[in-house]
Design an enzyme around this catalytic site. Structure first.
Site, PDB file in Angstrom:
ATOM      1  N   HIS A  63      13.954  39.218  51.613  1.00 48.99           N
ATOM      2  CA  HIS A  63      13.192  39.928  50.551  1.00 48.99           C
ATOM      3  C   HIS A  63      13.974  39.513  49.153  1.00 48.99           C
ATOM      4  O   HIS A  63      15.111  39.333  49.092  1.00 48.99           O
ATOM      5  CB  HIS A  63      13.295  41.328  50.743  1.00 48.99           C
ATOM      6  CG  HIS A  63      14.533  42.309  50.736  1.00 48.99           C
ATOM      7  ND1 HIS A  63      14.928  42.737  49.569  1.00 48.99           N
ATOM      8  CD2 HIS A  63      15.534  42.734  51.733  1.00 48.99           C
ATOM      9  CE1 HIS A  63      16.147  43.335  49.715  1.00 48.99           C
ATOM     10  NE2 HIS A  63      16.474  43.305  50.973  1.00 48.99           N
ATOM     11  N   ASP A 177      22.449  41.700  47.860  1.00 50.28           N
ATOM     12  CA  ASP A 177      21.453  42.236  48.872  1.00 50.28           C
ATOM     13  C   ASP A 177      20.095  42.165  48.087  1.00 50.28           C
ATOM     14  O   ASP A 177      19.688  43.149  47.111  1.00 50.28           O
ATOM     15  CB  ASP A 177      21.555  43.615  49.187  1.00 50.28           C
ATOM     16  CG  ASP A 177      20.503  44.310  49.976  1.00 50.28           C
ATOM     17  OD1 ASP A 177      19.708  43.629  50.515  1.00 50.28           O
ATOM     18  OD2 ASP A 177      20.754  45.582  50.174  1.00 50.28           O
ATOM     19  N   GLU A 207      10.773  45.470  49.991  1.00 50.72           N
ATOM     20  CA  GLU A 207      11.629  45.761  51.142  1.00 50.72           C
ATOM     21  C   GLU A 207      12.367  47.062  50.809  1.00 50.72           C
ATOM     22  O   GLU A 207      12.509  48.049  51.675  1.00 50.72           O
ATOM     23  CB  GLU A 207      12.461  44.520  51.639  1.00 50.72           C
ATOM     24  CG  GLU A 207      13.239  44.907  52.747  1.00 50.72           C
ATOM     25  CD  GLU A 207      14.476  45.670  52.840  1.00 50.72           C
ATOM     26  OE1 GLU A 207      15.271  45.835  53.839  1.00 50.72           O
ATOM     27  OE2 GLU A 207      15.057  45.993  51.691  1.00 50.72           O
ATOM     28  N   ASP A 230      19.055  39.163  56.085  1.00 50.37           N
ATOM     29  CA  ASP A 230      19.066  40.141  55.169  1.00 50.37           C
ATOM     30  C   ASP A 230      20.567  40.378  55.290  1.00 50.37           C
ATOM     31  O   ASP A 230      21.329  39.988  56.141  1.00 50.37           O
ATOM     32  CB  ASP A 230      18.394  41.384  55.554  1.00 50.37           C
ATOM     33  CG  ASP A 230      18.251  42.394  54.361  1.00 50.37           C
ATOM     34  OD1 ASP A 230      19.198  42.405  53.442  1.00 50.37           O
ATOM     35  OD2 ASP A 230      17.334  43.355  54.488  1.00 50.37           O
ATOM     36  N   HIS A 314      24.851  47.645  47.656  1.00 47.86           N
ATOM     37  CA  HIS A 314      24.059  48.719  46.727  1.00 47.86           C
ATOM     38  C   HIS A 314      25.026  49.055  45.637  1.00 47.86           C
ATOM     39  O   HIS A 314      24.887  50.187  45.028  1.00 47.86           O
ATOM     40  CB  HIS A 314      23.436  50.004  47.300  1.00 47.86           C
ATOM     41  CG  HIS A 314      22.267  49.350  47.991  1.00 47.86           C
ATOM     42  ND1 HIS A 314      21.180  50.284  48.334  1.00 47.86           N
ATOM     43  CD2 HIS A 314      21.876  48.144  48.699  1.00 47.86           C
ATOM     44  CE1 HIS A 314      20.159  49.683  48.795  1.00 47.86           C
ATOM     45  NE2 HIS A 314      20.629  48.421  49.153  1.00 47.86           N
TER      46      HIS A 314
END
Length: 346
Positions: A63, A177, A207, A230, A314
């Site tokens: 993604h 990510d 995504e 991923d 994240h």
């Protein structure tokens, strides 16, 4: 070895979920059009590059969207309030820079923090950070000035670029990510040799808000094999021993109900043949990756997840090891070149 310049360019290119057209989409097209037989953009914004072959038909997806922010209020003093797009933790924003994409081009803002000198009451000493605590200062002194700068309700923002080499192999930056796997997928496609498989390389959209791009792409392509690329968690301080993969030990492949056992065994055999280290991650439920929706497309797809381990997911300081990236490229390339028609029925 990794192409540091290209990897950094891919990581830093704009593209919050639903807004991939702000930068990353066209960059991916520009790279892949020189090596693929055909490249197209579907109505949702997925980039689909076709490398023609006979069989089996395989879809590889990484993604290209990022988690990010959207402005939902501009107050009378010119400060912005924001809401998350995807899984943004508000505490990761404190004292950080935000890059916005306004009607008048890129702008930056900072999330302020109360200085320690002014914290007198117990309630000012810390505690839970929520979205009401996040106030973005863009240098404006009024709502009118902020609007003159190009800010509007709905303006999109993302973590400011901050690519940092920490050591010979390790580096930290926002948006590993999933831009690190996007880079690895693209690099594997660029290096692809002879192959029997009919290959579709997909830079998927949205995504982070529900695997939406891979859902429509897999329906259109109707693959027999689906590989999601991923990131996954790497061991890090205070993880209480719950994380299995480690940095520098190679790419990771899941085992579990979301993973076709024959495809997983094939990957093990290819990794051993090419002497590529491959770590194992237990996934007792459907993964939070594009493989989740690919597996249950139409009459079913044989799926696997190929991951690069990272720390601090994240956040603005996601951390990876370039040796894992390099080995992921090698394994992805080898899998695509070695894949032949076979019965994937478990």
């Amino acid at each position: 070895m990794v192409d540091w310049e290209l990897m950094k360019k891919i990581i830093e290119s704009p593209g919050v979920s639903g807004y991939e057209h702000l930068g990353i989409r066209d960059l991916v097209v520009d790279i892949l059009k020189d090596v693929a037989d055909e490249v197209k953009i579907d109505k949702l914004g997925n980039v689909i590059a076709h490398f023609k072959g006979s069989a089996p038909k395989v879809m590889v997806a990484a993604h290209m969207d990022k988690i990010g922010l959207m402005v939902n209020h501009i107050d009378k003093d010119g400060y912005l309030r924001v809401v998350p797009i995807g899984g943004v933790l508000p505490e990761t924003l404190i004292a950080q820079k935000i890059r916005f994409f306004t009607e008048k081009g890129e702008r930056y803002g900072v999330v302020g923090v109360l200085p320690p000198h002014l914290r007198r009451e117990a309630k000012d000493q810390g505690g839970k950070i929520d979205w009401d605590s996040i106030i973005v200062d863009v240098g404006a002194s009024s709502r009118e000035e902020a609007e003159e700068m190009g800010f509007r309700i709905g303006t999109i923002g993302e973590f400011a670029p901050n690519f940092t080499r920490l050591s010979e192999h390790r580096f930290a930056t926002p948006y590993l990510d999933d831009r690190i796997c996007l880079y690895a997928m693209i690099e594997a496609a660029r290096q692809l040799g002879e192959h029997e498989a009919d290959i579709y390389i997909v830079a998927s959209v949205q995504e982070e808000i529900g695997l939406r791009g891979a859902r429509v792409a897999s329906f259109a392509i109707d693959p027999e094999v689906g590989i999601a690329m991923d990131v996954t968690f790497a061991k890090q301080p205070n993880d209480k021993g719950k994380i299995v993969p480690e940095l520098g030990k190679g790419p990771v492949m899941d085992v579990g109900p979301n993973i076709n056992p024959k495809l997983r065994q094939f990957a093990d055999e290819v990794a051993k043949k090419y002497e590529i280290p491959l770590q194992v991650e237990p996934s007792p439920r459907p993964t939070g990756t594009d493989a989740n929706v690919m597996q249950i497309n139409r009459e079913g797809v044989a799926t696997a997840v190929l991951s690069i381990p990272i720390r601090y997911m994240h956040s603005q300081v996601e951390l990876a090891d370039a040796r894992d990236v390099d080995n992921t490229i090698k394994l992805a390339k080898a899998l695509l070149e070695e894949l032949k028609p076979m019965d994937f029925t478990p």
